[in-house]
Design an enzyme around this catalytic site. Structure first.
Site, PDB file in Angstrom:
ATOM      1  N   ASP A 139     -11.529  -8.549  -5.739  1.00  0.00           N
ATOM      2  CA  ASP A 139     -11.349  -8.629  -3.976  1.00  0.00           C
ATOM      3  C   ASP A 139     -12.557  -8.314  -3.556  1.00  0.00           C
ATOM      4  O   ASP A 139     -13.595  -7.737  -4.160  1.00  0.00           O
ATOM      5  CB  ASP A 139     -10.255  -7.844  -3.734  1.00  0.00           C
ATOM      6  CG  ASP A 139     -10.492  -6.247  -3.384  1.00  0.00           C
ATOM      7  OD1 ASP A 139     -11.845  -5.733  -3.472  1.00  0.00           O
ATOM      8  OD2 ASP A 139      -9.352  -5.492  -3.488  1.00  0.00           O
ATOM      9  N   GLY A 140     -12.844  -8.578  -2.280  1.00  0.00           N
ATOM     10  CA  GLY A 140     -13.793  -7.954  -1.343  1.00  0.00           C
ATOM     11  C   GLY A 140     -14.780  -9.413  -0.901  1.00  0.00           C
ATOM     12  O   GLY A 140     -15.536 -10.009  -1.806  1.00  0.00           O
ATOM     13  N   GLY A 141     -14.440  -9.582   0.475  1.00  0.00           N
ATOM     14  CA  GLY A 141     -15.292 -10.738   0.787  1.00  0.00           C
ATOM     15  C   GLY A 141     -14.949 -12.193   0.591  1.00  0.00           C
ATOM     16  O   GLY A 141     -15.575 -13.092   0.963  1.00  0.00           O
ATOM     17  N   ARG A 163      -8.742  -8.168   4.482  1.00  0.00           N
ATOM     18  CA  ARG A 163      -8.758  -8.373   6.015  1.00  0.00           C
ATOM     19  C   ARG A 163      -8.123  -9.749   6.754  1.00  0.00           C
ATOM     20  O   ARG A 163      -7.548  -9.605   7.640  1.00  0.00           O
ATOM     21  CB  ARG A 163     -10.119  -8.238   6.529  1.00  0.00           C
ATOM     22  CG  ARG A 163     -10.689  -6.904   6.497  1.00  0.00           C
ATOM     23  CD  ARG A 163     -12.131  -6.608   7.026  1.00  0.00           C
ATOM     24  NE  ARG A 163     -12.653  -5.228   6.552  1.00  0.00           N
ATOM     25  CZ  ARG A 163     -13.285  -4.748   5.428  1.00  0.00           C
ATOM     26  NH1 ARG A 163     -13.113  -5.667   4.579  1.00  0.00           N
ATOM     27  NH2 ARG A 163     -13.677  -3.730   5.228  1.00  0.00           N
ATOM     28  N   TYR A 217      -2.178   5.690  -4.553  1.00  0.00           N
ATOM     29  CA  TYR A 217      -3.135   6.747  -4.360  1.00  0.00           C
ATOM     30  C   TYR A 217      -2.359   7.873  -4.927  1.00  0.00           C
ATOM     31  O   TYR A 217      -1.063   8.291  -4.563  1.00  0.00           O
ATOM     32  CB  TYR A 217      -3.293   6.987  -2.717  1.00  0.00           C
ATOM     33  CG  TYR A 217      -4.201   6.161  -2.283  1.00  0.00           C
ATOM     34  CD1 TYR A 217      -5.439   5.719  -2.750  1.00  0.00           C
ATOM     35  CD2 TYR A 217      -4.014   5.316  -0.650  1.00  0.00           C
ATOM     36  CE1 TYR A 217      -6.238   4.922  -1.964  1.00  0.00           C
ATOM     37  CE2 TYR A 217      -4.870   4.535  -0.066  1.00  0.00           C
ATOM     38  CZ  TYR A 217      -6.105   4.248  -0.823  1.00  0.00           C
ATOM     39  OH  TYR A 217      -6.811   3.340  -0.089  1.00  0.00           O
ATOM     40  N   ARG A 240     -13.508 -15.359   1.401  1.00  0.00           N
ATOM     41  CA  ARG A 240     -12.911 -15.984   2.626  1.00  0.00           C
ATOM     42  C   ARG A 240     -12.544 -17.399   2.660  1.00  0.00           C
ATOM     43  O   ARG A 240     -12.406 -17.920   3.684  1.00  0.00           O
ATOM     44  CB  ARG A 240     -14.023 -15.841   3.646  1.00  0.00           C
ATOM     45  CG  ARG A 240     -14.408 -14.327   4.083  1.00  0.00           C
ATOM     46  CD  ARG A 240     -12.992 -13.735   4.664  1.00  0.00           C
ATOM     47  NE  ARG A 240     -13.744 -12.180   5.148  1.00  0.00           N
ATOM     48  CZ  ARG A 240     -13.030 -11.062   4.134  1.00  0.00           C
ATOM     49  NH1 ARG A 240     -12.358 -11.431   3.141  1.00  0.00           N
ATOM     50  NH2 ARG A 240     -13.487  -9.935   4.365  1.00  0.00           N
ATOM     51  N   HIS A 242     -13.511  -1.762  -2.360  1.00  0.00           N
ATOM     52  CA  HIS A 242     -12.713  -1.230  -1.286  1.00  0.00           C
ATOM     53  C   HIS A 242     -12.854  -2.131  -0.174  1.00  0.00           C
ATOM     54  O   HIS A 242     -13.040  -1.467   0.984  1.00  0.00           O
ATOM     55  CB  HIS A 242     -12.663   0.070  -1.150  1.00  0.00           C
ATOM     56  CG  HIS A 242     -11.378   0.885  -0.742  1.00  0.00           C
ATOM     57  ND1 HIS A 242     -10.539   1.636  -1.589  1.00  0.00           N
ATOM     58  CD2 HIS A 242     -10.723   0.970   0.186  1.00  0.00           C
ATOM     59  CE1 HIS A 242      -9.389   1.992  -0.903  1.00  0.00           C
ATOM     60  NE2 HIS A 242      -9.681   1.791   0.172  1.00  0.00           N
ATOM     61  N   LYS A 282      -7.599  -0.390  -9.643  1.00  0.00           N
ATOM     62  CA  LYS A 282      -8.351  -1.179  -8.674  1.00  0.00           C
ATOM     63  C   LYS A 282      -9.759  -0.159  -8.368  1.00  0.00           C
ATOM     64  O   LYS A 282      -9.422   0.998  -7.915  1.00  0.00           O
ATOM     65  CB  LYS A 282      -7.389  -1.089  -7.346  1.00  0.00           C
ATOM     66  CG  LYS A 282      -8.144  -1.637  -6.397  1.00  0.00           C
ATOM     67  CD  LYS A 282      -6.965  -2.123  -5.106  1.00  0.00           C
ATOM     68  CE  LYS A 282      -7.467  -2.573  -3.919  1.00  0.00           C
ATOM     69  NZ  LYS A 282      -8.217  -1.628  -2.998  1.00  0.00           N
ATOM     70  N   SER A 335       0.883  -1.187  -0.031  1.00  0.00           N
ATOM     71  CA  SER A 335       0.081   0.020  -0.130  1.00  0.00           C
ATOM     72  C   SER A 335       0.905   1.217   0.094  1.00  0.00           C
ATOM     73  O   SER A 335       1.851   1.288   0.517  1.00  0.00           O
ATOM     74  CB  SER A 335      -0.945  -0.059   1.481  1.00  0.00           C
ATOM     75  OG  SER A 335      -1.575   1.283   1.453  1.00  0.00           O
ATOM     76  N   THR A 391      -5.582   2.844  -7.220  1.00  0.00           N
ATOM     77  CA  THR A 391      -6.606   2.717  -6.557  1.00  0.00           C
ATOM     78  C   THR A 391      -7.692   3.978  -7.128  1.00  0.00           C
ATOM     79  O   THR A 391      -7.301   5.173  -6.929  1.00  0.00           O
ATOM     80  CB  THR A 391      -6.533   2.862  -5.146  1.00  0.00           C
ATOM     81  OG1 THR A 391      -5.637   1.763  -4.612  1.00  0.00           O
ATOM     82  CG2 THR A 391      -7.938   2.734  -4.408  1.00  0.00           C
TER      83      THR A 391
HETATM   84  C1  LIG Z   1      -7.833  -1.711   6.852  1.00  0.00           C
HETATM   85  C2  LIG Z   1      -7.816  -1.700   5.539  1.00  0.00           C
HETATM   86  C3  LIG Z   1      -6.899  -0.803   5.221  1.00  0.00           C
HETATM   87  C4  LIG Z   1      -7.101  -0.598   3.370  1.00  0.00           C
HETATM   88  N1  LIG Z   1      -6.091  -0.009   3.094  1.00  0.00           N
HETATM   89  C5  LIG Z   1      -6.142   0.125   1.633  1.00  0.00           C
HETATM   90  C6  LIG Z   1      -5.021   0.837   0.722  1.00  0.00           C
HETATM   91  O1  LIG Z   1      -4.232   1.301   1.356  1.00  0.00           O
HETATM   92  N2  LIG Z   1      -5.035   1.002  -0.371  1.00  0.00           N
HETATM   93  C7  LIG Z   1      -5.978   0.373  -1.329  1.00  0.00           C
HETATM   94  O2  LIG Z   1      -6.088   0.530  -2.280  1.00  0.00           O
HETATM   95  N3  LIG Z   1      -7.187  -0.546  -0.425  1.00  0.00           N
HETATM   96  C8  LIG Z   1      -7.014  -0.631   0.699  1.00  0.00           C
HETATM   97  N4  LIG Z   1      -7.911  -1.332   1.365  1.00  0.00           N
HETATM   98  C9  LIG Z   1      -8.815  -2.159   0.444  1.00  0.00           C
HETATM   99  C10 LIG Z   1      -8.301  -3.572   0.113  1.00  0.00           C
HETATM  100  O3  LIG Z   1      -7.251  -3.458  -0.802  1.00  0.00           O
HETATM  101  C11 LIG Z   1      -9.434  -4.516  -0.522  1.00  0.00           C
HETATM  102  O4  LIG Z   1      -9.993  -3.661  -1.433  1.00  0.00           O
HETATM  103  C12 LIG Z   1     -10.290  -4.902   0.691  1.00  0.00           C
HETATM  104  O5  LIG Z   1      -9.805  -5.176   1.735  1.00  0.00           O
HETATM  105  C13 LIG Z   1     -10.850  -6.256   0.029  1.00  0.00           C
HETATM  106  O6  LIG Z   1     -11.898  -6.880   0.701  1.00  0.00           O
HETATM  107  P1  LIG Z   1     -11.828  -7.798   2.168  1.00  0.00           P
HETATM  108  O7  LIG Z   1     -11.021  -7.023   3.114  1.00  0.00           O
HETATM  109  O8  LIG Z   1     -12.997  -8.080   2.309  1.00  0.00           O
HETATM  110  O9  LIG Z   1     -10.705  -9.219   1.456  1.00  0.00           O
HETATM  111  C14 LIG Z   1      -7.952  -1.274   2.550  1.00  0.00           C
HETATM  112  C15 LIG Z   1      -8.796  -2.338   3.194  1.00  0.00           C
HETATM  113  C16 LIG Z   1      -9.013  -2.406   4.705  1.00  0.00           C
HETATM  114  C17 LIG Z   1      -9.616  -3.568   5.437  1.00  0.00           C
END
Ligand SMILES: Cc1cc2nc3c(=O)[nH]c(=O)nc-3n(C[C@H](O)[C@H](O)[C@H](O)COP(=O)(O)O)c2cc1C
Length: 345
Positions: free
Chosen positions: A278-280, A302, A133, A282, A245, A221, A107, A159
């Site tokens: 991505d996203g959820g 996460r 970013y 598990r 996100h 992204k 990140s 992003t």
């Molecule tokens: C605590 C946290 C910090 C995150 N920080 C960033 C980041 O710095 N840059 C970014 O592009 N996405 C960030 N994300 C989004 C993740 O890249 C990703 O899209 C997302 O966590 C995927 O979902 P999941 O947590 O359900 O697997 C962050 C997500 C979380 C939970």
């Protein structure tokens, strides 16, 4: 087969270990957390049509991503400030990913210096991309991108879904993020607002990033629509990550499992533009669902933070190898010996 760590169990263990404000920062979503909840639920609704009478005595999970070979399509999503989860922060999560043969995305908000994380990755044969970013002061972004390219990043991930920050109910002002983490890669700033995200990021930034990095592939992204995906491809993107996100931005955003088929369909005519998601996600079965719907690889966010909090580098390694082993097992059950066989399941 390695013991598969249950993501919910891992989260419960991490919750017991972490201070509650840090747990909430990691776990939370924006608004009513509808998008956060919908992400995990939507994957569980995806059913597959397994193939039979296929030779699955050897299942191969290897993949090439924007030209980088990885042993698994399970990748580490970029998440901020790993120092909050574990003392070695990104040095530990990167080592875990590299030893599992998984692609690591670092990140912009890393709490460790780019060069130090890159050295750990290089030492363990890891491959990595740098998440960008675009910051209000673009010269800050340019400095980070040049450093990442110099340090060995093989692609950039722009992003696109965070022109402003989603409002999170659980956040208590993010006052627990120390300056030394926020500024780890930026150094002293006279005006910290210059390091906030820019709200005017556009398609032209894809070629800008490619140029200032000396030609690295750029993936976008946060794409949830076919028309946006096609526009990114036409603007030169090497891939898109279907993402909301992790439910932290627009609370009414479509779950990624629902958006993925439209995006994959729109990019069918752009073979140079890969589809990731991505996203959820598990479980290994969720990853197989994502591949079946048209993704080339899947990122976890996460769960990596929970694994890091519970077990440092080894915890991250075990999570990723466990998910990959589970994916291989589910592929065999679905009659898929290679990732190419997962299309259309
Ligand atoms: C605590 C946290 C910090 C995150 N920080 C960033 C980041 O710095 N840059 C970014 O592009 N996405 C960030 N994300 C989004 C993740 O890249 C990703 O899209 C997302 O966590 C995927 O979902 P999941 O947590 O359900 O697997 C962050 C997500 C979380 C939970």
């Amino acid at each position: 087969m390695a013991r598969v760590l249950d993501a919910e169990e891992l989260e419960a263990r991490a919750r017991a270990l972490l201070p509650s404000d840090i747990y909430d920062y990691y776990a939370g979503g924006s608004g009513s957390e509808a998008a956060l909840r919908a992400n995990t639920e939507a994957w569980r609704r995806v059913t597959l049509r397994p193939r039979v009478l296929r030779d699955v005595s050897r299942v191969d999970t290897a993949v090439s991503l924007a030209g980088a070979r990885a042993g698994t399509p399970v990748c580490v999503a970029p998440t901020a400030f790993h120092n909050l989860a574990y003392p070695d922060g990104e040095l530990a999560s990167a080592r875990g990913a590299a030893t599992a043969g998984a692609l690591y995305v670092l990140s912009t908000r890393s709490s460790r210096r780019i060069e130090d994380v890159a050295a750990v990755l290089a030492g363990h044969g890891g491959r990595w991309w740098f998440q960008v970013y675009v910051l209000r002061d673009r010269s800050l972004t340019e400095g980070l991108v040049r450093r990442a390219a110099e340090a060995g990043a093989q692609a950039l991930v722009l992003t696109a879904d965070a022109p402003v920050l989603g409002r999170k109910r659980r956040d208590r002002g993010a006052g627990f993020i120390p300056d030394e983490d926020f500024l780890a890669n930026l150094g002293h700033l006279d005006d910290q607002a210059s390091a906030e995200q820019a709200a005017d990021v556009g398609l032209g930034d894809i070629s800008w990033l490619r140029d200032i990095s000396g030609g690295l592939p750029v993936l976008v992204k946060g794409v949830l629509r076919g028309d946006d995906a096609a526009a990114c491809a036409a603007a030169g993107a090497a891939g898109v990550v279907v993402s909301n996100h992790g439910g932290r931005q627009l609370d009414a955003a479509v779950p990624t499992a629902s958006a993925l088929p439209e995006v994959a369909g729109a990019l069918a005519g752009y073979p140079g533009c890969e589809v990731l998601v991505d996203g959820g996600l598990r479980s290994g079965l969720d990853v197989l669902r994502a591949l079946a719907l048209g993704a080339r690889a899947a990122f976890v966010g996460r769960p990596v933070l929970w694994a890091l909090a519970c077990g440092g580098a080894d915890g991250v390694r075990d999570l990723l190898t466990g998910l990959t082993a589970e994916l291989g097992h589910e592929m065999a059950l679905a009659g898929a010996a290679t990732l190419a066989d997962t299309a259309g399941l």
